[in-house]
Design a protein around this motif. Structure first.
Motif, PDB file in Angstrom:
ATOM      1  N   GLY A   1     -27.237  -2.743  12.118  1.00  0.00           N
ATOM      2  CA  GLY A   1     -26.403  -1.982  11.194  1.00  0.00           C
ATOM      3  C   GLY A   1     -24.959  -2.443  11.262  1.00  0.00           C
ATOM      4  O   GLY A   1     -24.512  -3.015  12.263  1.00  0.00           O
ATOM      5  N   TRP A   2     -24.205  -2.172  10.188  1.00  0.00           N
ATOM      6  CA  TRP A   2     -22.817  -2.621  10.114  1.00  0.00           C
ATOM      7  C   TRP A   2     -21.846  -1.612  10.711  1.00  0.00           C
ATOM      8  O   TRP A   2     -20.733  -1.967  11.111  1.00  0.00           O
ATOM      9  CB  TRP A   2     -22.430  -2.896   8.660  1.00  0.00           C
ATOM     10  CG  TRP A   2     -23.178  -4.054   8.064  1.00  0.00           C
ATOM     11  CD1 TRP A   2     -24.217  -4.006   7.195  1.00  0.00           C
ATOM     12  CD2 TRP A   2     -22.943  -5.441   8.325  1.00  0.00           C
ATOM     13  NE1 TRP A   2     -24.663  -5.269   6.885  1.00  0.00           N
ATOM     14  CE2 TRP A   2     -23.883  -6.180   7.567  1.00  0.00           C
ATOM     15  CE3 TRP A   2     -22.028  -6.144   9.119  1.00  0.00           C
ATOM     16  CZ2 TRP A   2     -23.941  -7.565   7.567  1.00  0.00           C
ATOM     17  CZ3 TRP A   2     -22.082  -7.532   9.123  1.00  0.00           C
ATOM     18  CH2 TRP A   2     -23.027  -8.228   8.360  1.00  0.00           C
TER      19      TRP A   2
ATOM     20  N   ARG B   1     -30.479   3.975  11.997  1.00  0.00           N
ATOM     21  CA  ARG B   1     -31.563   2.991  11.983  1.00  0.00           C
ATOM     22  C   ARG B   1     -32.293   2.949  13.320  1.00  0.00           C
ATOM     23  O   ARG B   1     -33.513   2.754  13.364  1.00  0.00           O
ATOM     24  CB  ARG B   1     -31.011   1.603  11.634  1.00  0.00           C
ATOM     25  CG  ARG B   1     -30.537   1.490  10.195  1.00  0.00           C
ATOM     26  CD  ARG B   1     -30.105   0.087   9.845  1.00  0.00           C
ATOM     27  NE  ARG B   1     -31.224  -0.860   9.872  1.00  0.00           N
ATOM     28  CZ  ARG B   1     -31.113  -2.135   9.502  1.00  0.00           C
ATOM     29  NH1 ARG B   1     -29.936  -2.611   9.086  1.00  0.00           N
ATOM     30  NH2 ARG B   1     -32.157  -2.934   9.553  1.00  0.00           N
ATOM     31  N   TYR B   2     -31.555   3.148  14.399  1.00  0.00           N
ATOM     32  CA  TYR B   2     -32.201   3.150  15.717  1.00  0.00           C
ATOM     33  C   TYR B   2     -33.136   4.345  15.856  1.00  0.00           C
ATOM     34  O   TYR B   2     -34.219   4.235  16.442  1.00  0.00           O
ATOM     35  CB  TYR B   2     -31.142   3.171  16.818  1.00  0.00           C
ATOM     36  CG  TYR B   2     -31.728   3.191  18.211  1.00  0.00           C
ATOM     37  CD1 TYR B   2     -32.406   2.084  18.713  1.00  0.00           C
ATOM     38  CD2 TYR B   2     -31.610   4.320  19.020  1.00  0.00           C
ATOM     39  CE1 TYR B   2     -32.950   2.100  19.987  1.00  0.00           C
ATOM     40  CE2 TYR B   2     -32.148   4.342  20.296  1.00  0.00           C
ATOM     41  CZ  TYR B   2     -32.818   3.233  20.768  1.00  0.00           C
ATOM     42  OH  TYR B   2     -33.362   3.251  22.034  1.00  0.00           O
ATOM     43  N   PHE B   3     -32.732   5.478  15.319  1.00  0.00           N
ATOM     44  CA  PHE B   3     -33.613   6.652  15.350  1.00  0.00           C
ATOM     45  C   PHE B   3     -34.923   6.352  14.623  1.00  0.00           C
ATOM     46  O   PHE B   3     -36.009   6.681  15.114  1.00  0.00           O
ATOM     47  CB  PHE B   3     -32.916   7.851  14.706  1.00  0.00           C
ATOM     48  CG  PHE B   3     -33.786   9.070  14.620  1.00  0.00           C
ATOM     49  CD1 PHE B   3     -33.966   9.897  15.717  1.00  0.00           C
ATOM     50  CD2 PHE B   3     -34.450   9.391  13.439  1.00  0.00           C
ATOM     51  CE1 PHE B   3     -34.778  11.022  15.646  1.00  0.00           C
ATOM     52  CE2 PHE B   3     -35.264  10.513  13.358  1.00  0.00           C
ATOM     53  CZ  PHE B   3     -35.428  11.329  14.463  1.00  0.00           C
ATOM     54  N   PHE B   4     -34.833   5.720  13.459  1.00  0.00           N
ATOM     55  CA  PHE B   4     -36.050   5.368  12.725  1.00  0.00           C
ATOM     56  C   PHE B   4     -36.905   4.377  13.523  1.00  0.00           C
ATOM     57  O   PHE B   4     -38.141   4.455  13.516  1.00  0.00           O
ATOM     58  CB  PHE B   4     -35.695   4.778  11.360  1.00  0.00           C
ATOM     59  CG  PHE B   4     -35.168   5.782  10.375  1.00  0.00           C
ATOM     60  CD1 PHE B   4     -35.597   7.099  10.389  1.00  0.00           C
ATOM     61  CD2 PHE B   4     -34.224   5.413   9.423  1.00  0.00           C
ATOM     62  CE1 PHE B   4     -35.119   8.030   9.479  1.00  0.00           C
ATOM     63  CE2 PHE B   4     -33.735   6.332   8.506  1.00  0.00           C
ATOM     64  CZ  PHE B   4     -34.182   7.648   8.533  1.00  0.00           C
ATOM     65  N   THR B   5     -36.248   3.445  14.206  1.00  0.00           N
ATOM     66  CA  THR B   5     -36.979   2.488  15.047  1.00  0.00           C
ATOM     67  C   THR B   5     -37.722   3.210  16.164  1.00  0.00           C
ATOM     68  O   THR B   5     -38.891   2.908  16.447  1.00  0.00           O
ATOM     69  CB  THR B   5     -36.012   1.453  15.649  1.00  0.00           C
ATOM     70  OG1 THR B   5     -35.404   0.702  14.596  1.00  0.00           O
ATOM     71  CG2 THR B   5     -36.751   0.497  16.587  1.00  0.00           C
TER      72      THR B   5
ATOM     73  N   ASN C   1     -21.303   1.648  19.540  1.00  0.00           N
ATOM     74  CA  ASN C   1     -20.131   0.848  19.177  1.00  0.00           C
ATOM     75  C   ASN C   1     -20.466  -0.638  19.203  1.00  0.00           C
ATOM     76  O   ASN C   1     -19.788  -1.445  18.575  1.00  0.00           O
ATOM     77  CB  ASN C   1     -18.974   1.131  20.136  1.00  0.00           C
ATOM     78  CG  ASN C   1     -18.402   2.530  19.941  1.00  0.00           C
ATOM     79  OD1 ASN C   1     -18.535   3.118  18.863  1.00  0.00           O
ATOM     80  ND2 ASN C   1     -17.778   3.062  20.977  1.00  0.00           N
ATOM     81  N   GLU C   2     -21.503  -0.981  19.973  1.00  0.00           N
ATOM     82  CA  GLU C   2     -21.957  -2.369  20.083  1.00  0.00           C
ATOM     83  C   GLU C   2     -23.364  -2.488  19.503  1.00  0.00           C
ATOM     84  O   GLU C   2     -23.987  -1.495  19.120  1.00  0.00           O
ATOM     85  CB  GLU C   2     -21.955  -2.810  21.550  1.00  0.00           C
ATOM     86  CG  GLU C   2     -20.631  -2.617  22.266  1.00  0.00           C
ATOM     87  CD  GLU C   2     -19.530  -3.504  21.703  1.00  0.00           C
ATOM     88  OE1 GLU C   2     -19.864  -4.545  21.095  1.00  0.00           O
ATOM     89  OE2 GLU C   2     -18.344  -3.161  21.874  1.00  0.00           O
ATOM     90  N   ASN C   3     -23.855  -3.725  19.471  1.00  0.00           N
ATOM     91  CA  ASN C   3     -25.187  -3.976  18.916  1.00  0.00           C
ATOM     92  C   ASN C   3     -26.297  -3.941  19.957  1.00  0.00           C
ATOM     93  O   ASN C   3     -27.471  -4.146  19.615  1.00  0.00           O
ATOM     94  CB  ASN C   3     -25.214  -5.335  18.206  1.00  0.00           C
ATOM     95  CG  ASN C   3     -24.373  -5.327  16.943  1.00  0.00           C
ATOM     96  OD1 ASN C   3     -24.396  -4.363  16.185  1.00  0.00           O
ATOM     97  ND2 ASN C   3     -23.616  -6.394  16.723  1.00  0.00           N
TER      98      ASN C   3
END
Length: 255
Positions: free
Chosen positions: A109-110, A118-122, A244-246
């Motif tokens: 995500g940006w 998006r992480y929750f969906f993952t 805050n990071e990827n």
């Protein structure tokens, strides 16, 4: 007509041979059932790995992302979970445990908010996949346990040991024929059903939790997104900082 002594000796021989045959049949079958039961128990342990190392972490991540207990309850009702598996309020209070749960994770995500959602969906898709695998293993265990139970039922149908022993007691000396050879104690014919009963292993639902497959993400994505956006607005800064990071660190651990 045979003399009584000769008749008694013949009866004793017949009884001994029959007892030997019954003992061999019984203990041979019992050994097979014990081996099958050991295989069943081993598979239960193997499949519990999916539960303990996969599903548990999927759920704990979801609990932490939602954090608010009312949102967690809403999530459970939405996906059809009947109980809070692996949930402990300590999870929401322990920074060290939370750090462990989020080790070695990657986010897409940006923006921080986008990565969080998006992480929750993952996490949900991972949970759905692992639950599906686990459910398949549980179905296999159910069939395995059922097959063992049917084998035992068929054995007793073909071998009414109590009736056979009652017959044996009518042959020869009752004291001598009251037990099987090969380790069977004298007088075992009394209460034989309970003493010799072969029991199947416990049903899988007594050993592992039964988790229904999760609804596909596409069918509940809208209410889930609303849920996680609410959770994001209530989330603590320490956890939001992870996004805050990827990615999160992967500390080395001693094996």
């Amino acid at each position: 007509m045979r003399p009584p002594q000769q008749q008694g000796g013949l009866d004793d021989v017949m009884a001994a041979e029959l007892k030997q045959e019954i003992a061999g049949r019984y203990f041979g079958f019992r050994k097979l059932i014990e081996e099958d039961s050991q295989d069943y128990a081993q598979k239960v342990r193997e499949h519990s790995f999916i539960l303990e190392k996969r599903i548990s972490f999927d759920l704990m991540r979801i609990y932490l992302l939602l954090r608010d207990e009312s949102l967690i309850q809403e999530f459970m009702e939405l996906v059809g979970l009947n109980e809070r598996l692996f949930f402990d309020s300590y999870l929401l209070e322990s920074p060290s445990l939370q750090a462990r749960v989020f080790e070695c994770q990657r986010f897409k995500g940006w923006t921080r908010k986008g990565r969080f959602v998006r992480y929750f969906f993952t996490c949900y898709e991972n949970l759905g996949f692992h639950v599906k695998v686990f459910d398949g293993k549980v179905r296999e265990l159910e069939k395995m346990q059922g097959a063992i139970a049917e084998e035992i039922k068929y054995f007793y149908k073909q071998n009414n040991i109590s009736a056979i022993m009652a017959f044996l007691r009518t042959l020869g000396d009752q004291q001598a024929t009251g037990a099987m050879q090969g380790g069977m104690e004298i007088g075992l014919a009394e209460g034989l059903d309970s003493k010799l009963q072969i029991r199947p292993p416990a049903p899988v639902e007594q050993l592992l939790p039964i988790i229904k497959p999760m609804p596909p993400l596409k069918t509940i994505k809208r209410p889930l997104k609303k849920l996680i956006l609410t959770a994001y607005s209530r989330q603590i800064p320490q956890l939001l900082a992870l996004f805050n990071e990827n990615s999160t660190p992967c500390p080395e651990r001693n094996l």
